[in-house]
Write an enzyme that holds these catalytic residues in place. Structure first.
Site, short mmCIF file in Angstrom:
data_model
loop_
_atom_site.label_atom_id
_atom_site.label_comp_id
_atom_site.label_asym_id
_atom_site.label_seq_id
_atom_site.Cartn_x
_atom_site.Cartn_y
_atom_site.Cartn_z
N HIS A 11 0.83 -1.21 0.00
CA HIS A 11 0.00 0.00 0.00
C HIS A 11 0.86 1.26 0.00
O HIS A 11 2.02 1.25 0.44
CB HIS A 11 -0.93 0.01 1.22
CG HIS A 11 -0.19 0.04 2.53
ND1 HIS A 11 0.35 1.20 3.05
CD2 HIS A 11 0.11 -0.95 3.41
CE1 HIS A 11 0.94 0.93 4.20
NE2 HIS A 11 0.83 -0.37 4.45
N ARG A 62 -6.10 0.83 4.05
CA ARG A 62 -4.98 1.39 3.29
C ARG A 62 -4.62 0.50 2.10
O ARG A 62 -4.23 1.01 1.04
CB ARG A 62 -3.78 1.64 4.19
CG ARG A 62 -3.23 0.43 4.93
CD ARG A 62 -2.24 0.89 6.01
NE ARG A 62 -1.58 -0.19 6.74
CZ ARG A 62 -2.09 -0.78 7.81
NH1 ARG A 62 -3.29 -0.45 8.26
NH2 ARG A 62 -1.40 -1.73 8.45
N GLU A 89 -1.63 -6.93 7.66
CA GLU A 89 -0.27 -6.70 8.15
C GLU A 89 -0.02 -7.56 9.39
O GLU A 89 -0.95 -8.03 10.05
CB GLU A 89 -0.12 -5.19 8.49
CG GLU A 89 1.21 -4.77 9.09
CD GLU A 89 2.42 -5.10 8.22
OE1 GLU A 89 2.67 -6.31 7.99
OE2 GLU A 89 3.14 -4.18 7.81
N HIS A 159 0.63 -5.56 2.60
CA HIS A 159 1.43 -4.83 3.57
C HIS A 159 2.87 -5.35 3.58
O HIS A 159 3.16 -6.43 3.07
CB HIS A 159 0.80 -5.00 4.96
CG HIS A 159 -0.66 -4.65 4.97
ND1 HIS A 159 -1.13 -3.40 5.27
CD2 HIS A 159 -1.74 -5.40 4.65
CE1 HIS A 159 -2.45 -3.39 5.15
NE2 HIS A 159 -2.84 -4.59 4.78
#
Length: 207
Positions: A11, A62, A89, A159
Site C-alpha cells: 500500500h 490502506r 499486516e 502490507h
C-alpha cells in the site's frame, strides 16, 4: 511474456507510516503521498499493458484504497476482488499505535530491534513474522497461486510483512534473508511464474 503473472504492491504511505507509528492491524488511511504512490503504481502497470483478471487485498483500508486507486488509474475498476484477513499486516500487539522512538524509550532499542527484525520472536500480544507467514502462506497456496497458474493475471495489494511472507516463498529466501528485505510503498513487483509455480523472473516497476 508468460501468461502467469503475479503482481505484488505494498500500500501507499499511510498516515501512521508518516508519523513513525507501529500500525499492524490498526486502520489509518493513506496520506496524500500514499494516494500519489498508488496512482503512480497504476500508471506504471498500465504502461506495461497488464490487464488483471483477479485482485486480492487485506481487510485494512490502506491496502483496499491502494488497490482501488491502482485499478482506477488503469481503467480496470470492475476486476473481481477478494479481501481476506490472511493478507493483513503483521499484528504488532502492544506496540500498535506507539511511536517507534517511544517504544525504544520504554523497552530499550535492542529489545524493539529484536521484535522488529527477528523472524520468530513476537512483540507482546502480537505476531512474529513466522506467525504472519503461517496465516498468509496457506491463503496464497489455496486461493492466489491456483489463479495465477490458470493463467489469470493477478494483483495483490497488501502490507510490508504479509508481502514479505509471499516474497520469502517466491524467492526462496531464508528467515535471515527476508528480514533484511525492504518492501517499498507503492512499487509494483511483477513476477512471471512457471507452470511448476516457481519464479521465472521478477521486475520492480519504478519511475
Amino acid at each position: 511474456m508468460s501468461d502467469r503473472i503475479l503482481v505484488l504492491v505494498r500500500h501507499g504511505q499511510s498516515e501512521w507510516n508518516l508519523k513513525n507509528l507501529f500500525t499492524g492491524w490498526r486502520d489509518p488511511d493513506l496520506t496524500e503521498q500514499g494516494v500519489a504512490e498508488a496512482k503512480r503504481a497504476g500508471a506504471l502497470l498500465k504502461a506495461e499493458g497488464l490487464k488483471f483478471d483477479v485482485a486480492f487485498t487485506s481487510l485494512l483500508s490502506r491496502a483496499q484504497r491502494t488497490l482501488s486507486l491502482v485499478l482506477g488509474e488503469m481503467g480496470q475498476e470492475s476486476v473481481e476482488t477478494l479481501a481476506s484477513q490472511a493478507l493483513n499486516e503483521r499484528d504488532y500487539g502492544d506496540l500498535s499505535g506507539l511511536n517507534k522512538d517511544d517504544a525504544r524509550a520504554k523497552w530499550g532499542e535492542e529489545q524493539v530491534h529484536v521484535w522488529r527484525r527477528s523472524y520468530d520472536i513476537p512483540p507482546p500480544g502480537g505476531e512474529s513474522l513466522r506467525d504472519t507467514v503461517a496465516r498468509t502462506l496457506p491463503y496464497y497456496n489455496q486461493e492466489i497461486l491456483p489463479r495465477v497458474l490458470r493463467g489469470q493475471t493477478t494483483i495483490v495489494t497488501a502490507h510490508g510483512n504479509s508481502l514479505r511472507a509471499l516474497i520469502m516463498v517466491l524467492e526462496k529466501l531464508s528467515p535471515e534473508g527476508i528480514m533484511k528485505r525492504e518492501v517499498l510503498t507503492g512499487v509494483p513487483m511483477v513476477y512471471r511464474m512457471r507452470a511448476d509455480s516457481t519464479v521465472e523472473d521478477r521486475r520492480d516497476l519504478a519511475v
